[in-house]
Write a protein that holds these residues in place. Structure first.
Motif: not given
Length: 757
Positions: A313-325, A342-343
């Motif tokens: 998805p578009p990489i944002t602060r919120e999606t990065a938090r979800a991704f790394f979790a 980028m992440w």
């Protein structure tokens, strides 16, 4: 942090294995230094645990360490001290049942002298009438009752039977209508818990759910009707607490509630996966999250992280938090290097999630917030306590005041991976290859300290004066060839912060007609040793890049520190600066003070800078800083610079100061002793005022002033508070002068002094 800092000196002693808690106490008073002691090798085991307590890193503690008799003896000796005040708050959360019962009198005295919170003393003593009597606010009662209830997991309300009916009813009545009761709900009687659960405000519901997550199964079983009612009330803001409860208990009702809330608002999946590792989330909840991948970007990030979706998805602060979790090693390794960058660029304040998922790699640890959540994340990958401490130590070094780094790094043994150590301790997201090669080629503690110091200065982590002190210390004895080799290994932005372009500085900082003079002065500074020139360059870089006036002042302070022994060059720079920078670097209130300030600046630019700001405002804090920086022989001269009003503001009133520093029942004796030294001599009062300051440098100067006058110290010492006596006796000159006084390790008793007289 100055080299003569008592806290830094105590830290260095502890790093060499010093076991005496009284020698190490100044370091334990500073939580950021205590964390180094909690992690470093060669530290005495009891001191290490005290460091973890003082640094609030409770996840480091093991049952064996907590039960140590030598630790218990050290803790008991700290009751009633400033260091003990910080440590006892943490100890109250982990202490063995009934530890404080044999120290009840000392703990109660510490509460009365504001050196132990009432709830901590009550929790440590246990449920007794005297302990309960310490509790007056509902939040204090809540904290103590929680610990009392946890102590008897098979009977969570046994604490009630241990109290007198009067005290028990007083506590329960106070909690009956208090929202704070949410935090101790599992340890209250069922009738009161049922009533409180109905009244709990939505903002306190998470506290109640968290309490049940850590409560014993018996406590939850006894509240078989209370807990389901709370779960049913949970809203999306409670998802983290609800997930924590579900993982801890495995309750079907909790997981069902999580799934229900996700169906209503699937965009709130992040608190779920941030609270619980993906493998700890129940399968049906996992499926629910993944099913919304096409409709919610955070769910898409989780699906991409788990390898069940091809496109990110578009990489944002919120999606990065979800991704790394939720990310797997396979998904991370499959990314291109640019995709990883980028992440990582959006990994703000959630590095612990990356560590939990992928392991404690330097690129994650370098920016990670250091707390128990990070320790728990590291424990998922490392199971040896020594390896965990070794991995986390460079983070504690990273968080130190910059000017403490060179000395502490020099005192540590060589790390197994010097490049990783510098990477993490320097707080660098990436480690450039030239710097890796430089570190490998220079395997010395001084080289590691310098590299870390350079990286800190490059990102301006801390006050400019701290960086200037650190750079001067790190580069002591270095040649320009050695210094240029390290500068050339830095990234471009780091090099600019330490070796800025002179023409750019001249353009940004000076008036057009003074640029030639400015550049000539820079040439003169360049002829000095790197330990002087590099800090000066850095201060000028900060001065040139700061926008706010307040920041210009602190950059000017850094410049004054860097050129402290070169007053002529400092004044030449000041004279060439534009009006804004000149005003903040060396302000003058009027022509009357201008000549005096400039004369002082030629001898000591730092003292002049601080005194100039003190006189301009007037500013008592700046005045105290000037006095703390001045040589003891110059204190009287600086004092005479200050107006009567400023002097009175600094001292805060003689009667109030005397009451603040005197031992119990010795206020009149101390006042008489001070009068005996004469009203014209400010040193005794000024020394006492600085001794009780919150700033360590000022406290150290107060002790140094008295050390220069042993006769004053001998007459005042037995009349002072116990903690002030302890501070003064750590000064060897004062300790020698007072050797004949009947003082124990914690100070002199008033009765003993009276017998001597």
């Amino acid at each position: 942090m100055r080299s003569e800092s008592p806290a830094l000196a105590a830290t260095l002693r502890a790093l060499r294995g010093e076991p005496d808690v009284w020698v190490v106490a100044p370091a334990l008073h500073e939580w950021i230094l205590a964390r180094v002691l909690a992690l470093a090798p060669n530290v005495d085991p009891s001191i290490r645990v005290l460091g973890a307590l003082a640094g609030r890193l409770l996840a480091l503690l093991t049952p064996g360490a907590i039960e140590s008799p030598s630790l218990h003896a050290a803790l008991a000796s700290l009751i009633g001290t400033d260091a003990g005040n910080r440590i006892l708050k943490a100890w109250a959360d982990v202490a063995p049942v009934g530890w404080g019962e044999s120290h009840a009198a000392a703990l109660i005295d510490a509460v009365r002298s504001d050196r132990c919170p009432p709830w901590a003393a009550a929790a440590l003593i246990g449920p007794t009438e005297n302990a309960a009597a310490l509790l007056h606010e509902p939040w204090e009662m809540t904290a103590a009752i929680r610990r009392w209830g946890e102590a008897t997991s098979d009977d969570p309300t046994a604490w009630m039977d241990a109290l007198t009916p009067t005290e028990r009813d007083r506590l329960l009545d106070a909690l009956r209508h208090a929202p704070d009761a949410a935090e101790c709900l599992p340890w209250l009687p069922e009738e009161l818990a049922t009533m409180s659960a109905v009244r709990i405000d939505a903002s306190f519901l998470s506290y109640a759910l968290n309490a049940y997550a850590i409560a014993s199964p018996v406590a939850r079983d006894r509240h078989a009707t209370v807990l389901p009612a709370l779960i049913q009330r949970a809203k999306r803001d409670d998802l983290a607490a609800l997930t924590r409860l579900a993982v801890a208990t495995g309750m079907d009702a909790a997981w069902t509630a999580v799934e229900r809330l996700l169906h209503k608002a699937p965009g709130n999946a992040v608190p779920v996966v941030a609270t619980a590792a993906w493998d700890d989330v129940r399968a049906d909840v996992q499926e629910t999250i993944l099913s919304f991948a096409r409709r919610r970007t955070v769910c898409a990030a989780i699906a991409f992280a788990r390898g069940v979706r091809d496109q990110p998805p578009p990489i944002t602060r919120e999606t990065a938090r979800a991704f790394f979790a939720a990310v797997t090693r396979e998904s991370w390794n499959a990314l291109m290097e640019e995709e990883r960058r980028m992440w990582l660029s959006h990994l703000n304040s959630c590095e612990n999630l990356a560590v939990r998922s992928l392991g404690p790699t330097p690129s994650f640890l370098a920016r990670a917030f250091f707390n128990d959540a990070l320790i728990a994340a590291v424990r998922r990958h490392l199971h040896d306590d020594a390896a965990i401490r070794r991995t986390l130590l460079p983070i504690a070094v990273r968080d130190l005041p910059p000017d403490a780094v060179p000395a502490i790094v020099a005192a540590l043994p060589a790390p197994p991976d010097p490049v990783a150590f510098v990477h993490i301790a320097g707080g660098a997201r990436e480690m450039p290859l030239p710097l890796r090669d430089w570190i490998t080629a220079h395997p010395t503690p001084q080289a590691r300290g310098a590299a870390i110091t350079f990286l800190h200065a490059a990102v301006n982590r801390g006050a400019p004066i701290e960086h200037c002190n650190a750079l001067a210390h790190a580069l002591a004895g270095w040649s320009w060839v050695e210094t240029h080799a390290l500068l050339d290994a830095l990234p471009d932005d780091g090099c600019d912060a330490l070796r800025p372009n002179p023409d750019v500085l001249a353009q940004r900082l000076t008036l057009f007609d003074r640029r030639t003079d400015f550049l000539q002065t820079l040439d003169a500074i360049a002829a000095l040793s790197p330990s002087v020139a590099i800090p000066a360059y850095h201060a000028l870089h900060v001065l040139a890049t700061m926008q706010r006036v307040g920041n210009l002042r602190y950059a000017g302070e850094g410049l004054a520190q860097a050129l402290r022994t070169y007053g002529d060059r400092f004044l030449a720079i000041v004279d060439a600066l534009d009006v804004a920078c000149q005003t903040e670097t060396l302000p003058t209130r009027d022509n009357e003070t201008r000549d005096g300030i400039r004369a002082l600046a030629s001898a000591d630019p730092l003292v002049a800078h601080r005194l100039a700001h003190a006189l301009r405002e007037p500013d008592p804090a700046a005045a105290l800083d000037a006095l703390a920086a001045a040589g003891t022989q110059d204190v009287r001269r600086l004092w005479r610079f200050m107006s009567d009003a400023l002097q009175r503001t600094i001292l805060g009133g003689v009667d109030a100061l005397t009451s603040a520093v005197a031992a119990p029942e010795r206020v009149d004796d101390l006042a008489q002793a001070l009068r005996a030294w004469g009203a014209d001599d400010p040193l005794p009062l000024l020394a006492l005022r600085m001794l009780i300051d919150a700033d360590e440098a000022r406290r150290a100067r107060g002790a140094a002033i008295l050390a220069q006058h042993p006769d004053v110290a001998v007459s005042l010492l037995p009349l002072l508070r116990e903690d002030l006596r302890t501070t003064l006796m750590s000064n060897p000159i004062i300790a020698f002068a007072c050797a004949d006084l009947p003082l124990d390790r914690r100070g002199a008793s008033a009765s003993a002094w009276r017998r001597r007289r």
